[in-house]
Design an enzyme around this catalytic site. Sequence first.
Site, short mmCIF file in Angstrom:
data_model
loop_
_atom_site.label_atom_id
_atom_site.label_comp_id
_atom_site.label_asym_id
_atom_site.label_seq_id
_atom_site.Cartn_x
_atom_site.Cartn_y
_atom_site.Cartn_z
NE ARG A 29 -3.86 -2.27 2.05
CZ ARG A 29 -4.69 -2.71 1.11
NH1 ARG A 29 -4.97 -1.96 0.06
NH2 ARG A 29 -5.27 -3.89 1.22
CG ASP A 30 1.36 5.53 -2.44
OD1 ASP A 30 1.84 5.53 -3.57
OD2 ASP A 30 1.54 6.45 -1.61
CG ASN A 87 3.47 8.91 -12.23
OD1 ASN A 87 2.60 9.10 -13.08
ND2 ASN A 87 3.20 8.93 -10.93
CB VAL A 96 9.99 6.37 -5.57
CG1 VAL A 96 10.86 5.19 -5.14
CG2 VAL A 96 9.46 7.10 -4.34
CG HIS A 100 6.53 3.09 -8.51
ND1 HIS A 100 7.76 3.70 -8.66
CD2 HIS A 100 5.63 4.09 -8.37
CE1 HIS A 100 7.60 5.02 -8.58
NE2 HIS A 100 6.32 5.28 -8.42
CG HIS A 102 1.08 4.82 -8.98
ND1 HIS A 102 1.08 5.43 -7.75
CD2 HIS A 102 2.21 5.23 -9.60
CE1 HIS A 102 2.16 6.18 -7.62
NE2 HIS A 102 2.86 6.08 -8.74
#
Length: 114
Positions: A29-30, A87, A96, A100, A102
């Site tokens: 989880r973010d 992104n 970051v 990754h 999302h």
Amino acid sequence: MSDCIFCRIAAGEIPAELVYEDDLVLGFRDLSPQAPTHVLIIPRKHIATLNDLQPEDEAIVGRLYSAAAQIAAREGLAERGYRTLINCNADGGQTVFHLHLHLLGGRQMNWPPG
Ligand code: DGP
């Protein structure tokens, strides 16, 4: 990479709420959720950005997406829908530098994105 926060999460050195794990990727989880469900799916291998993908990484990218679909199903999002996005670099909003995906869901997403 020892100075990469997501490598450190993958190594278990920094705590995170894991929701998925396999041989190639993990999902957690973010820390700063932008939707009721906001999960980050990362490769175990350090890949800084989408620009750094190599041909041999294609299986990893496939796994990022199949993991996202599995997590979405488990979180009850599959039928209503959800958004996945990566992104890349400054204009893409990447903060970051460990690749990754999302996974966002649980609310209506807007288009165009900000
Ligand atoms: P991006 O802007 O695409 O690079 O997204 C980075 C995301 O990572 C952002 O939504 C916040 C999240 N994040 C940053 N540091 C941590 C952390 O230490 N733990 C967790 N769970 N998420 C983090």
